[in-house]
Scaffold this motif. Structure first.
Motif, PDB file in Angstrom:
ATOM      1  N   PHE A  42      27.109 -70.369  74.358  1.00 30.77           N
ATOM      2  CA  PHE A  42      26.028 -69.467  74.735  1.00 30.77           C
ATOM      3  C   PHE A  42      26.285 -68.022  74.308  1.00 30.77           C
ATOM      4  CE2 PHE A  42      25.458 -73.094  77.528  1.00 30.77           C
ATOM      5  CZ  PHE A  42      24.079 -73.265  77.535  1.00 30.77           C
ATOM      6  N   ALA A  43      27.370 -67.784  73.591  1.00 31.55           N
ATOM      7  CA  ALA A  43      27.704 -66.446  73.076  1.00 31.55           C
ATOM      8  C   ALA A  43      27.692 -65.401  74.185  1.00 31.55           C
ATOM      9  CB  ALA A  43      26.741 -66.054  71.949  1.00 31.55           C
ATOM     10  N   MET A  44      28.303 -65.727  75.317  1.00 32.76           N
ATOM     11  CA  MET A  44      28.386 -64.815  76.463  1.00 32.76           C
ATOM     12  C   MET A  44      29.798 -64.862  77.007  1.00 32.76           C
ATOM     13  SD  MET A  44      24.793 -65.818  78.374  1.00 32.76           S
ATOM     14  CE  MET A  44      24.890 -64.546  79.645  1.00 32.76           C
ATOM     15  N   ASP A  45      30.235 -63.756  77.651  1.00 30.34           N
ATOM     16  CA  ASP A  45      31.578 -63.752  78.218  1.00 30.34           C
ATOM     17  C   ASP A  45      31.552 -64.334  79.630  1.00 30.34           C
ATOM     18  OD1 ASP A  45      30.674 -61.755  79.977  1.00 30.34           O
ATOM     19  OD2 ASP A  45      31.521 -60.130  78.784  1.00 30.34           O
ATOM     20  N   TYR A  46      32.730 -64.434  80.238  1.00 28.02           N
ATOM     21  CA  TYR A  46      32.880 -65.074  81.548  1.00 28.02           C
ATOM     22  C   TYR A  46      32.002 -64.410  82.610  1.00 28.02           C
ATOM     23  CZ  TYR A  46      35.070 -66.465  85.975  1.00 28.02           C
ATOM     24  OH  TYR A  46      35.292 -66.904  87.249  1.00 28.02           O
ATOM     25  N   ALA A  47      32.064 -63.090  82.719  1.00 32.80           N
ATOM     26  CA  ALA A  47      31.327 -62.377  83.766  1.00 32.80           C
ATOM     27  C   ALA A  47      29.823 -62.576  83.618  1.00 32.80           C
ATOM     28  CB  ALA A  47      31.678 -60.894  83.739  1.00 32.80           C
ATOM     29  N   GLN A  48      29.319 -62.594  82.380  1.00 30.57           N
ATOM     30  CA  GLN A  48      27.886 -62.780  82.153  1.00 30.57           C
ATOM     31  C   GLN A  48      27.446 -64.195  82.511  1.00 30.57           C
ATOM     32  OE1 GLN A  48      28.050 -61.602  77.988  1.00 30.57           O
ATOM     33  NE2 GLN A  48      26.793 -59.780  78.411  1.00 30.57           N
ATOM     34  N   LEU A  49      28.223 -65.183  82.097  1.00 28.41           N
ATOM     35  CA  LEU A  49      27.856 -66.571  82.369  1.00 28.41           C
ATOM     36  C   LEU A  49      27.939 -66.904  83.852  1.00 28.41           C
ATOM     37  CD1 LEU A  49      29.310 -68.843  79.531  1.00 28.41           C
ATOM     38  CD2 LEU A  49      26.924 -68.637  80.260  1.00 28.41           C
ATOM     39  N   ILE A  50      28.968 -66.416  84.527  1.00 28.12           N
ATOM     40  CA  ILE A  50      29.140 -66.757  85.935  1.00 28.12           C
ATOM     41  C   ILE A  50      27.988 -66.220  86.770  1.00 28.12           C
ATOM     42  CG2 ILE A  50      30.427 -64.773  86.861  1.00 28.12           C
ATOM     43  CD1 ILE A  50      31.438 -68.448  87.316  1.00 28.12           C
TER      44      ILE A  50
END
Length: 400
Positions: A42-50
Motif C-alpha cells: 500500500f506504499a504507506m509506513d507503519y504509523a499511517q497503516l495502523i
C-alpha cells in the motif's frame, strides 16, 4: 404426544463461547500483526497503516451497547450466530481489499461484529457456568490464546502465502464454526440463577455507585493500556530483538509466547476468584503494571521478552477480575447490558490508543508511548485501592 425439548448441554455452549473468544481477539489483532508485511503493498509506513484500524476499534466499543441490548431482549444465540458469520465475512472482505478505503471499511466491519462477543458471549458463559470464577478464567485463557494466535498465525500466513491469506483463511474458519454452532445450540430462555445483593465482609450493604465507579475507571484506563500494548508488541519486539530474531515467523512466535503467558494468569486467577475477595487479586495485579510498562520503555534484547510476558500476566489477569465483578454484582437478566456498558467503556477508551500510537510513535518512539501508558496503569491501581473488600462468593470451593 408432545416431544420433550431438552435444554442445551452447558458444556457444549461453553465450548462454543470459548471458541468465539479466541476468534474475537484474534481477528481484532490480525491487522496489527499483518501490517508489518503490508507497507510495500500500500506504499504507506507503519504509523499511517495502523491508523486505518481506528474505525474498527471505535465500532468494537460503540456497537457493544446495541449488541448487549439485543442479547437480553432478542436472543443471545441468534446474536452469536451473527457474530460467527459476520466477523468471518468481514475478515474475508478485508483480505480482498485493493485500496486503503476498502481496507478501512473491512476493518470497521470486523469491529462491528467483534463487538457482539463480549456483552453477549460473556453473559451466556456466566448463565451456563456452574463455577463462575473458574469458567471466566478458562474463557479468558482462550481469549488470550486468540491474542497469541493472531501474532503466530498471522506471521506464518503472511510469510508463506501473503498478507491476504491472514484475513481470508481465518474468516472461512469462523463461518464454519458458526455453522456448527447453529446445528448444536438451539435458542432457549436464559437459565434461571439465584442472585443476592452482595455485602461487605462486615455485613454492610456495598455501594453500587462505588463498585461501578471503580469498574468504570479501571475499564477505561485499562482499555487504553491493553489495546496499545497488544497492538504495539509486534513492533516493540521487532525493534528490540532485531539482532536476535530476524524472520517474521520467529518474531511472531516470540510475541505469541508473551501473549500466551497471560493465559496462565487468567486460568490461575479464575480458579481462585470464587474463594477470595475480589479486592486482593485486583490490587496485586494492578500494582505491577506501571513498573512493567516503565521498564519496557527502556530495556533491550532478552529482558524485553521476560518483562513483556510478565506484563501480559498481570494485565490479562485484571481482565478476569473485572469480568467477575459484573458476574457477582449484576442480576442475570441484566448481565448482557452491563457487560455491554463495561466493554463500551473499555473498547471506546481503547480506540484512543490508535491515534495515541500514530502520534507518539513517530515523535518519541515506543519508549515515549510506554511511559505514557505507565501513567494510565497507575490510575488503574488507584481505582483498585478504592474497591470495597467483599467476602468470597464460594469460599468452600477447591481449585479443580
Amino acid at each position: 404426544m408432545s416431544q420433550v425439548i431438552r435444554p442445551n448441554p452447558p458444556r457444549t455452549v461453553i465450548h462454543f463461547i470459548n471458541a468465539a473468544h479466541v476468534i474475537d481477539h484474534m481477528f481484532m489483532l490480525i491487522f496489527p500483526a499483518a501490517v508489518l508485511g503490508m507497507t510495500q503493498a500500500f506504499a504507506m509506513d507503519y504509523a499511517q497503516l495502523i491508523g486505518l484500524s481506528l474505525g474498527g476499534f471505535i465500532a468494537f466499543g460503540a456497537c457493544s451497547l446495541p449488541a448487549g441490548w439485543l442479547g437480553d431482549r432478542w436472543s443471545r444465540r441468534h446474536m452469536m450466530l451473527l457474530f460467527f458469520f459476520g466477523i468471518g465475512a468481514a475478515s474475508i472482505i478485508t483480505g480482498l481489499s485493493t485500496s486503503t478505503s476498502m481496507l478501512a471499511v473491512g476493518m470497521t466491519l470486523v469491529g462491528v461484529f467483534a463487538a457482539i462477543y463480549h456483552p453477549v458471549g460473556t453473559a451466556m458463559l456466566v448463565a451456563y457456568a456452574q463455577n463462575r470464577g473458574r469458567e471466566i478464567g478458562v474463557n479468558g485463557m482462550w481469549g488470550n490464546l486468540g491474542v497469541a494466535f493472531s501474532a503466530l498465525l498471522t506471521g506464518f500466513l503472511v510469510a508463506q502465502f501473503g498478507w491476504r491469506s491472514a484475513f481470508i483463511l481465518p474468516g472461512c474458519a469462523s463461518i464454519l464454526i458458526g455453522l456448527m454452532f447453529a446445528l448444536k445450540v438451539k435458542d432457549e430462555p436464559i437459565p434461571a440463577r439465584a442472585h443476592t445483593k452482595p455485602e461487605s465482609q462486615s455485613g454492610q450493604r456495598i455501594s453500587m455507585v462505588m463498585v461501578f465507579s471503580v469498574l468504570a475507571i479501571a475499564t477505561a484506563a485499562g482499555g487504553v493500556v491493553f489495546n496499545a500494548t497488544t497492538m504495539t508488541y509486534p513492533k516493540l519486539f521487532q525493534d528490540r530483538l532485531h539482532d536476535l530474531f530476524a524472520s517474521p515467523q520467529t518474531l511472531g512466535l516470540i510475541v505469541s509466547l508473551a501473549y500466551a503467558f497471560g493465559a496462565v494468569a487468567q486460568l490461575t486467577i479464575g480458579r481462585f476468584l470464587d474463594r477470595f475477595s475480589l479486592k486482593w487479586p485486583f490490587v496485586i495485579l494492578t500494582v505491577c503494571q506501571a513498573p512493567f510498562l516503565f521498564a519496557l520503555a527502556y530495556v533491550d534484547s532478552w529482558p524485553v521478552m521476560l518483562l513483556g510476558a510478565g506484563f501480559m500476566f498481570v494485565v490479562f489477569g485484571q481482565v478476569t477480575v473485572n469480568d467477575a465483578m459484573v458476574a457477582n454484582f449484576v442480576a442475570p437478566q441484566w448481565q448482557s447490558r452491563v457487560f455491554a456498558l463495561r466493554y463500551f467503556l473499555s473498547f471506546g477508551a481503547s480506540a484512543t490508543a490508535i491515534p495515541l500510537i500514530a502520534y507518539v510513535e513517530p515523535h518519541q518512539g515506543l519508549a515515549g508511548l510506554y511511559v505514557i501508558l505507565a501513567g494510565f496503569a497507575a490510575l488503574t491501581f488507584a481505582a483498585a485501592l478504592a474497591f470495597p473488600r467483599t467476602p468470597a462468593e464460594n469460599p468452600e470451593i477447591q481449585p479443580a
